[in-house]
Design an enzyme around this catalytic site. Sequence first.
Site, short mmCIF file in Angstrom:
data_model
loop_
_atom_site.label_atom_id
_atom_site.label_comp_id
_atom_site.label_asym_id
_atom_site.label_seq_id
_atom_site.Cartn_x
_atom_site.Cartn_y
_atom_site.Cartn_z
N ASP A 48 -10.19 -0.44 7.61
CA ASP A 48 -9.37 0.62 7.02
C ASP A 48 -10.10 1.22 5.82
OD1 ASP A 48 -7.49 2.28 5.96
OD2 ASP A 48 -5.96 0.75 5.61
N HIS B 30 -6.71 4.00 3.45
CA HIS B 30 -5.79 3.58 2.40
C HIS B 30 -6.56 2.91 1.27
CE1 HIS B 30 -3.43 3.77 6.18
NE2 HIS B 30 -2.53 4.32 5.39
N SER C 160 1.62 7.64 4.62
CA SER C 160 1.46 6.28 4.10
C SER C 160 0.70 6.26 2.78
CB SER C 160 0.72 5.42 5.12
OG SER C 160 -0.52 6.00 5.47
#
Length: 543
Positions: free
Chosen positions: A520, A523, A274
Amino acid sequence: MKSRGFDPSSFTGRTTLTLFSLVKFIILSSLIVLFLNVFFSLYTTVSKPYYSSIKQPIFKFSSFSSSFSSSNSIPFPIYESNSIILQGSSSAPTPKNPSQSPAPSKIDKSPNSSPLPSTFSSLNSTDSVSLSASNNLDNSSIPYKYSSRTLIKNSSSSSTTSIANSSSSSPNDYLNSSITINQNPERPVVSKRSLPKGCDLSKGEWIEDPNAPYYTNSTCGMIQEHQNCIKFGRPNLDFLKWRWKPDGCDLPLLDPAQFLELMRGKILAFIGDSLARNQMQSLMCLLSRVEHPKEISSSEENLTRMFYQNHNFTIWFFWSPFLIRAEQSNHTIYNFPYWNIYLDEPDPLWPSHLPNFDYVVLNTGNWYTRPTLFHLKRTLVGCHYCSIPNAPYMSMRRAHRRAFRTALNSISNAGKHGFKGLTIVRTVSPSHFEGGEWNKGGDCVRTKPFRGKEAPNLEGLEKEMYKEQLKEFWKAKWEGSELGLEFRLLDATKAMLMRPDGHPSRYGHSANEVLVMSNDCVHWCLPGPVDMWNDFLFRVLTI
């Protein structure tokens, strides 16, 4: 005194001594040549890591791997939906092809899915503002003209808020900006130039950039929801106002017009997890200042293709988090499924496509912290977070290096079957959990980059993976040069280690949405520090 006569034995002795000296001289000379050859080979490799080619030494040694102790890290959940989220719906002008319909809010992976429109408008007012474009507009009708990655107001245009000139850091100021696209009719000149002596793109510091950001979710509809920090109300946007300054040189911002001209008629493929998609979406947002892509539908799962019609340029994205063959099992532990990883087998998804590509950017790393079973020659040789009694042991470090070698070997093998493209290896992207682990209250709440001595050192498994990636990269670069293949390094690890402020944290989802990882810190927000990867990419491509 009696004179000495001719003594044959003494002559023989001198002859033997002379031959022995000659043999010693030859051996010492050979050792000196070998030492200099190895020394200058290492010097060339280390001091000039971005050479487009390297001169092969007289002698060559193969690298070797060793077993190391395993990390005790916990398996890491990562958002891995293989779809690009578009904000809102589009009511853009009718495309040139009447059969093309406006794109849905979420790209449909079926063969009948519609391509992305060339422009986005009528977006949801809560998370973006409309932008308009027309190929028939002249410069006087465009409120902002194109100049590198800076928006410059035309004096003849009506008053419009400029992101580049905005000094406020509130979300509303970014969201209320209005930008239009200038379809520049002139082809920019793309020149290639070597790095100046003493320049190290991987080391440096983050300096303030008052002109940033160069796009927002108002102007780019291709931002993954999980990275759309502005949409979900991140209160402090000062993290957008920085750019990377390498040691010994400058890193120019990516010029979207020049980049698209460089890519004209070519294919660029991102391969990885990702974070590879994070970089691809950042690139598309940066390029959206010149042209929006359209999706090419594909029947292959885990494959996305985006086409820039005006430049005949295509971006491919392969979701291949391990880079090699991996199969998910039905067994779980810690509520995560096991993965069977075949360390010596290439991924069946992407290697067969390599001869079609001009550029390949690949990465891996984060997924190796999940519950995995490692196989060599279809035999179990190790596991991580498994509950199999008496299972053999293999450290994640060794398994990751073996898998990375297999992936790079896939590219080298493709060189024997028509692939002549440039391969760029991006190194590990560090996470920034503080105050606990990802599932124990860890978060990333800093609002500024680390500066100078504040910067921490890379530690643990990330440090081990980073070192192993570098070793395998140099091995692949050396061996690939014999096949006419180029490998270049995009080492962004140290730069990203200094950006604990660039992650979504809790602003990658709505407040009432329940996720396994609510904060998170893996990312990167878009826009955000990840845009530097594409500045770096453009510079590496133009060496």
